[in-house]
Design a protein around this motif. Structure first.
Motif, PDB file in Angstrom:
ATOM      1  N   GLU A 212      80.420  60.516  43.037  1.00  0.00           N
ATOM      2  CA  GLU A 212      80.941  60.140  44.073  1.00  0.00           C
ATOM      3  C   GLU A 212      81.137  61.565  44.741  1.00  0.00           C
ATOM      4  N   ASP A 213      80.864  61.884  45.995  1.00  0.00           N
ATOM      5  CA  ASP A 213      81.251  63.217  46.487  1.00  0.00           C
ATOM      6  C   ASP A 213      81.522  62.790  48.096  1.00  0.00           C
ATOM      7  N   VAL A 214      82.444  63.665  48.714  1.00  0.00           N
ATOM      8  CA  VAL A 214      82.699  63.836  50.209  1.00  0.00           C
ATOM      9  C   VAL A 214      82.326  65.186  50.533  1.00  0.00           C
ATOM     10  N   ARG A 215      81.554  65.672  51.743  1.00  0.00           N
ATOM     11  CA  ARG A 215      81.096  66.903  51.751  1.00  0.00           C
ATOM     12  C   ARG A 215      81.255  67.242  53.456  1.00  0.00           C
ATOM     13  N   ILE A 216      81.403  68.479  53.683  1.00  0.00           N
ATOM     14  CA  ILE A 216      81.270  68.705  55.153  1.00  0.00           C
ATOM     15  C   ILE A 216      80.554  70.126  55.050  1.00  0.00           C
ATOM     16  N   ASP A 217      79.561  70.160  56.163  1.00  0.00           N
ATOM     17  CA  ASP A 217      78.853  71.351  56.188  1.00  0.00           C
ATOM     18  C   ASP A 217      78.652  71.527  57.778  1.00  0.00           C
ATOM     19  N   GLU A 218      79.516  72.693  58.182  1.00  0.00           N
ATOM     20  CA  GLU A 218      79.610  72.685  59.692  1.00  0.00           C
ATOM     21  C   GLU A 218      79.317  74.279  60.110  1.00  0.00           C
TER      22      GLU A 218
ATOM     23  N   ILE B 216      86.465  70.963  43.293  1.00  0.00           N
ATOM     24  CA  ILE B 216      86.386  71.126  44.734  1.00  0.00           C
ATOM     25  C   ILE B 216      85.723  72.287  44.812  1.00  0.00           C
ATOM     26  N   GLY B 217      84.968  72.262  46.040  1.00  0.00           N
ATOM     27  CA  GLY B 217      84.146  73.599  46.434  1.00  0.00           C
ATOM     28  C   GLY B 217      84.638  73.969  47.721  1.00  0.00           C
ATOM     29  N   SER B 218      84.548  75.071  48.222  1.00  0.00           N
ATOM     30  CA  SER B 218      84.829  75.447  49.715  1.00  0.00           C
ATOM     31  C   SER B 218      84.085  76.917  49.616  1.00  0.00           C
ATOM     32  N   TYR B 219      83.389  76.950  50.826  1.00  0.00           N
ATOM     33  CA  TYR B 219      82.709  78.195  50.897  1.00  0.00           C
ATOM     34  C   TYR B 219      82.480  78.536  52.446  1.00  0.00           C
ATOM     35  N   ALA B 220      82.842  79.607  52.729  1.00  0.00           N
ATOM     36  CA  ALA B 220      82.639  80.210  54.144  1.00  0.00           C
ATOM     37  C   ALA B 220      81.897  81.319  54.259  1.00  0.00           C
ATOM     38  N   GLU B 221      80.950  81.494  55.259  1.00  0.00           N
ATOM     39  CA  GLU B 221      80.362  82.865  55.521  1.00  0.00           C
ATOM     40  C   GLU B 221      80.201  83.070  57.124  1.00  0.00           C
ATOM     41  N   LEU B 222      80.253  84.200  57.605  1.00  0.00           N
ATOM     42  CA  LEU B 222      79.875  84.472  58.677  1.00  0.00           C
ATOM     43  C   LEU B 222      78.509  84.554  58.996  1.00  0.00           C
TER      44      LEU B 222
ATOM     45  N   CYS C 154      78.619  74.117  45.670  1.00  0.00           N
ATOM     46  CA  CYS C 154      79.340  74.688  46.795  1.00  0.00           C
ATOM     47  C   CYS C 154      80.524  75.499  45.742  1.00  0.00           C
ATOM     48  N   PRO C 155      80.678  77.023  45.672  1.00  0.00           N
ATOM     49  CA  PRO C 155      81.633  77.360  44.658  1.00  0.00           C
ATOM     50  C   PRO C 155      82.880  77.090  44.903  1.00  0.00           C
ATOM     51  N   SER C 156      83.684  77.535  43.886  1.00  0.00           N
ATOM     52  CA  SER C 156      85.125  77.470  44.087  1.00  0.00           C
ATOM     53  C   SER C 156      85.536  78.294  45.299  1.00  0.00           C
ATOM     54  N   PRO C 157      86.752  77.796  46.000  1.00  0.00           N
ATOM     55  CA  PRO C 157      87.413  78.609  46.922  1.00  0.00           C
ATOM     56  C   PRO C 157      87.733  80.021  46.512  1.00  0.00           C
TER      57      PRO C 157
ATOM     58  N   LYS D  78      78.187  87.168  63.827  1.00  0.00           N
ATOM     59  CA  LYS D  78      79.614  87.222  63.577  1.00  0.00           C
ATOM     60  C   LYS D  78      80.269  86.488  64.531  1.00  0.00           C
ATOM     61  N   GLN D  79      79.618  85.563  65.346  1.00  0.00           N
ATOM     62  CA  GLN D  79      80.367  84.672  66.287  1.00  0.00           C
ATOM     63  C   GLN D  79      80.564  83.391  65.759  1.00  0.00           C
ATOM     64  N   GLU D  80      80.113  83.134  64.537  1.00  0.00           N
ATOM     65  CA  GLU D  80      80.427  81.765  63.899  1.00  0.00           C
ATOM     66  C   GLU D  80      80.668  81.660  62.501  1.00  0.00           C
ATOM     67  N   ILE D  81      81.081  80.943  61.868  1.00  0.00           N
ATOM     68  CA  ILE D  81      81.556  80.680  60.595  1.00  0.00           C
ATOM     69  C   ILE D  81      80.758  79.582  59.804  1.00  0.00           C
ATOM     70  N   HIS D  82      79.674  79.595  58.870  1.00  0.00           N
ATOM     71  CA  HIS D  82      79.418  78.387  58.202  1.00  0.00           C
ATOM     72  C   HIS D  82      80.113  78.040  57.196  1.00  0.00           C
ATOM     73  N   VAL D  83      80.718  76.918  57.288  1.00  0.00           N
ATOM     74  CA  VAL D  83      81.620  76.530  56.125  1.00  0.00           C
ATOM     75  C   VAL D  83      81.073  75.193  55.453  1.00  0.00           C
ATOM     76  N   ARG D  84      81.373  75.243  54.290  1.00  0.00           N
ATOM     77  CA  ARG D  84      80.834  74.156  53.497  1.00  0.00           C
ATOM     78  C   ARG D  84      82.132  73.653  52.539  1.00  0.00           C
ATOM     79  N   ALA D  85      82.269  72.416  52.282  1.00  0.00           N
ATOM     80  CA  ALA D  85      83.445  72.113  51.408  1.00  0.00           C
ATOM     81  C   ALA D  85      83.097  70.679  50.932  1.00  0.00           C
ATOM     82  N   GLU D  86      83.347  70.613  49.787  1.00  0.00           N
ATOM     83  CA  GLU D  86      83.337  69.142  48.880  1.00  0.00           C
ATOM     84  C   GLU D  86      84.307  68.875  47.900  1.00  0.00           C
TER      85      GLU D  86
END
Ligand SMILES: NCc1[nH]cc(CCC(=O)O)c1CC(=O)O
Length: 317
Positions: free
Chosen positions: A264-270, A238-244, A186-189, A248-256
């Protein structure tokens, strides 16, 4: 108008592009090079340079506040979350490729690299992600500008190096490499995005605001919100990446958030809706903290400050 910039090839390429875009809009500019602490101290890991925070930005902010320059062009991922008053980010340019790229000495991919292959990077995020993905690989500190890093690869000092694909794009360099998936790297913010900051002056802001790319501004703001409660600096893993989404109705977000050793890691992908996306991103930022992300970020900062790294590779990162 005077545009301030770092003196690296990449920074100059980014600035000359902004000068060209402004000229197309009838705005004449001149360029002034400012040396930053990040450029001055290349003999140590970036996190050891003023804590890694704003190492490429602070001096440009200072000379702008002193009225010596009107505009500054930054790689947005190098900009600290907390910004000084009176220095608005007036334009976020259309995003380039946001992902990391692996360049190897002989063209092999990450999965093909032999055991104990040596990977050069100055990023603690990339180091931790490599250790998570391939714990057998050895990561070693690699500082210097993009051209320096490519030279060190060619000299055989590393089997591979990790850097941002956007840097190569902006230099106009077509170099074969493996684009790494945000699912594992996951890229840098705000990676891959150029921001244009100006003095708080209506004429200057009006001249620059026409360069703003709305979608890039939206996703970069979401990326910053996702990680805003973690307290990590620009250098923690820390990584954080968002793309439409295409509609263009939603945003795919990943962060870790990762531990320095990648164990160890914690991650969201929504997927979050465009409408109300800011609030949803705040909720996900809280969730990342509740999952242990703040603890991991603080532990990493503590280790960085003690300059310890408890990993089996025991190599620099
Ligand atoms: N300080 C590292 C840095 N800051 C901005 C870029 C270029 C890519 C971008 O704009 O995100 C890079 C090089 C890299 O990450 O390899």
């Amino acid at each position: 108008m005077i545009i301030g910039t770092r003196g690296s090839q990449l920074a100059l390429a980014q600035t000359e592009n902004v000068a060209r875009l402004l000229k197309e809009r009838g705005v004449e500019t001149s360029i002034q090079i400012i040396k930053t602490s990040g450029d001055r101290f290349t003999d140590r890991p970036l996190h050891a340079v003023s804590g890694g925070v704003g190492a490429f930005v602070r001096e440009l902010d200072d000379v702008m506040l002193a009225g010596e320059i009107d505009i500054a062009v930054h790689s947005m991922k190098d900009m600290p979350t907390i910004r000084p008053e009176g220095l608005p980010t007036v334009a976020v340019l259309k995003r380039d490729t946001p992902f990391d790229i692996l360049l190897t000495y002989d063209g092999t991919t990450l999965d093909e690299l032999p055991e104990q292959a040596i990977i050069g990077t100055s990023s603690l995020r990339r180091t931790a992600q490599i250790r998570r993905y391939r714990p057998d690989l050895i990561t070693q500190e690699l500082r210097g500008n993009i051209d320096t890093r490519l030279r060190k690869l060619k000299e055989g000092k590393y089997d591979g190096i990790l850097l941002a694909k956007a840097g190569l794009e902006r230099m106009g360099w077509e170099i074969e490499g493996e684009i790494l998936s945000p699912d594992f790297f996951c890229p840098s913010p705000n990676q891959g995005t150029v921001a244009v900051v100006t003095r708080a002056d209506p004429e200057i802001e009006a001249a620059v605001s026409g360069l703003d790319h709305t979608e890039s501004r939206i996703v970069t703001e979401i990326e910053r919100i996702l990680i805003s409660e973690l307290g990590g600096g620009c250098t923690t893993p820390i990584g954080s990446y968002a793309e439409l989404t295409p509609d263009k109705q939603e945003i795919h977000v990943r962060a870790e958030v990762l531990s320095l050793d990648g164990r160890e890691d914690v991650r969201i992908d929504e997927f979050i809706p465009m409408v109300g996306g800011i609030e949803q991103a705040r909720e996900l930022g809280h969730r990342l903290v509740d999952m242990g992300g703040k603890r991991l970020a603080e532990e990493a900062l503590l280790q960085i400050s003690r300059n310890e790294c408890s990993t089996e590779n025991s190599s620099d990162y």
